[in-house]
Design a protein around this motif. Structure first.
Motif, PDB file in Angstrom:
ATOM      1  N   LEU A 156     -26.083  29.426  92.181  1.00  0.00           N
ATOM      2  CA  LEU A 156     -27.023  28.907  93.172  1.00  0.00           C
ATOM      3  C   LEU A 156     -26.768  29.615  94.492  1.00  0.00           C
ATOM      4  O   LEU A 156     -25.617  29.840  94.864  1.00  0.00           O
ATOM      5  CB  LEU A 156     -26.845  27.390  93.360  1.00  0.00           C
ATOM      6  CG  LEU A 156     -27.091  26.492  92.156  1.00  0.00           C
ATOM      7  CD1 LEU A 156     -26.742  25.050  92.492  1.00  0.00           C
ATOM      8  CD2 LEU A 156     -28.527  26.592  91.680  1.00  0.00           C
ATOM      9  N   ASP A 160     -32.984  30.031  96.678  1.00  0.00           N
ATOM     10  CA  ASP A 160     -33.343  29.681  95.301  1.00  0.00           C
ATOM     11  C   ASP A 160     -34.235  28.443  95.281  1.00  0.00           C
ATOM     12  O   ASP A 160     -34.026  27.494  96.040  1.00  0.00           O
ATOM     13  CB  ASP A 160     -32.086  29.398  94.459  1.00  0.00           C
ATOM     14  CG  ASP A 160     -31.394  30.672  94.014  1.00  0.00           C
ATOM     15  OD1 ASP A 160     -31.921  31.755  94.320  1.00  0.00           O
ATOM     16  OD2 ASP A 160     -30.344  30.576  93.368  1.00  0.00           O
ATOM     17  N   VAL A 162     -35.059  25.359  93.175  1.00  0.00           N
ATOM     18  CA  VAL A 162     -34.346  24.657  92.116  1.00  0.00           C
ATOM     19  C   VAL A 162     -34.863  23.233  91.935  1.00  0.00           C
ATOM     20  O   VAL A 162     -35.532  22.671  92.812  1.00  0.00           O
ATOM     21  CB  VAL A 162     -32.828  24.595  92.425  1.00  0.00           C
ATOM     22  CG1 VAL A 162     -32.222  25.988  92.498  1.00  0.00           C
ATOM     23  CG2 VAL A 162     -32.573  23.831  93.726  1.00  0.00           C
ATOM     24  N   ILE A 201     -29.790  21.106  85.990  1.00  0.00           N
ATOM     25  CA  ILE A 201     -30.317  21.947  87.062  1.00  0.00           C
ATOM     26  C   ILE A 201     -31.246  22.990  86.467  1.00  0.00           C
ATOM     27  O   ILE A 201     -30.917  23.627  85.464  1.00  0.00           O
ATOM     28  CB  ILE A 201     -29.181  22.663  87.828  1.00  0.00           C
ATOM     29  CG1 ILE A 201     -28.203  21.640  88.405  1.00  0.00           C
ATOM     30  CG2 ILE A 201     -29.741  23.535  88.936  1.00  0.00           C
ATOM     31  CD1 ILE A 201     -26.980  22.279  89.026  1.00  0.00           C
ATOM     32  N   ASN A 203     -33.009  26.382  87.764  1.00  0.00           N
ATOM     33  CA  ASN A 203     -33.089  27.368  88.841  1.00  0.00           C
ATOM     34  C   ASN A 203     -34.198  28.350  88.509  1.00  0.00           C
ATOM     35  O   ASN A 203     -33.999  29.304  87.764  1.00  0.00           O
ATOM     36  CB  ASN A 203     -31.755  28.103  89.004  1.00  0.00           C
ATOM     37  CG  ASN A 203     -31.728  28.982  90.244  1.00  0.00           C
ATOM     38  OD1 ASN A 203     -32.772  29.303  90.820  1.00  0.00           O
ATOM     39  ND2 ASN A 203     -30.543  29.366  90.668  1.00  0.00           N
TER      40      ASN A 203
END
Length: 293
Positions: A156, A160, A162, A201, A203
């Motif tokens: 990260l 980014d 996300v 997560i 991304n």
């Protein structure tokens, strides 16, 4: 230029950092020389001796920290160029955070010396208190450790886009305590670093993804055939071919409940951009409202 590139450009100014380092060394050398050569003079002026010695300790420690920082940033820059990999700001951010923490510790120790407090005796005397403080602030400490892991993992970084649990948006900062996200509503959301390790997560920037998803519900009495709904939304998005890739839309039924049907529509933007994404989302949601009415 995106957020992480701007941050890297601001952070890796090796020539400027080297110049500042040289100035520190040029100040450090005469101070050290006077402490050695004029020891008897300082012995008669104890307050001045403490102040100069504290400054000497601060400069020597700061020079070491700055030198290590410059070496690591230089190595990272050369490594990125050699392997033709993109420089992600999280590593640079991590190095800068650690340097800031170490400099803060050095400043505290130097102030102790300036006021005639022996740091070793001070640390010994507050050992029990320090253990209690560590117990009270254990969540904060684990957050700091998690923050450093995030920075150096390079998964990260600034800029980014996300989705962390229920939070979605662009990362604008990573601190030792939390990740700061600017969501689609322009709200600033602070997600604790520990939370990153306990949730899923996504991304999208890491995958260079331009996919956008919109979830919505339609009441059972207002719903329509899935294919008809898909065609209606697809025709709508095809009118905006400058923003959305033609025929990239997919429609999924997430759940059928007693009173409502939950849908998710997904499409691909021609360019990755927050404003463009929000504009198309609003168009889709407005069309859904028309269907619902």
């Amino acid at each position: 230029m995106n957020s992480q590139q701007e941050y890297i450009q601001r952070s890796i100014h090796l020539k400027k950092d080297l110049l500042i380092l040289v100035i520190k060394i040029l100040v450090f050398i005469p101070i050290t020389y006077t402490l050695i050569e004029y020891e008897s003079y300082y012995n008669d002026k104890r307050v001045l001796q403490r102040l100069v010695y504290a400054l000497n300790v601060f400069l020597s420690s700061n020079i070491i920290i700055s030198t290590v920082r410059i070496i690591l940033l230089s190595w990272y820059k050369r490594r990125s160029l050699y392997f033709h990999t993109s420089s992600r700001g999280s590593f640079v951010l991590g190095i800068n955070r650690i340097a800031s923490v170490l400099n803060a510790v050095v400043i505290i120790f130097s102030l102790m010396l300036a006021f005639g407090i022996n740091p070793r005796d001070f640390l010994t005397s507050i050992t029990i208190v320090a253990a209690a403080i560590a117990l009270i602030f254990k969540d904060y400490i684990t957050n700091m450790i998690s923050g450093l892991i995030i920075m150096f993992s390079d998964q990260l970084t600034l800029g980014d886009y996300v989705k962390i649990g229920e939070y979605q948006g662009q990362i604008i900062d990573i601190t030792l305590v939390n990740i700061v996200i600017n969501n689609d509503d322009d709200d600033i959301v602070m997600v604790p670093n520990n939370f990153v390790f306990t949730t899923n997560i996504v991304n999208q920037s890491f995958q260079n993804s331009r996919k956008v998803s919109v979830e919505f519900e339609l009441a059972i009495n207002h719903t329509m055939d899935r294919e008809d709904l898909k065609k209606r939304l697809n025709d709508l998005l095809n009118k905006h071919s400058n923003e959305v890739l033609e025929n990239s839309m997919k429609l999924k039924v997430l759940a059928v409940q007693k009173d409502v049907v939950k849908y998710k529509v997904q499409f691909t933007l021609t360019n990755l951009g927050k404003t463009q994404s929000q504009f198309i989302k609003n168009i889709v949601l407005n069309e859904v409202l028309k269907i619902g009415n």
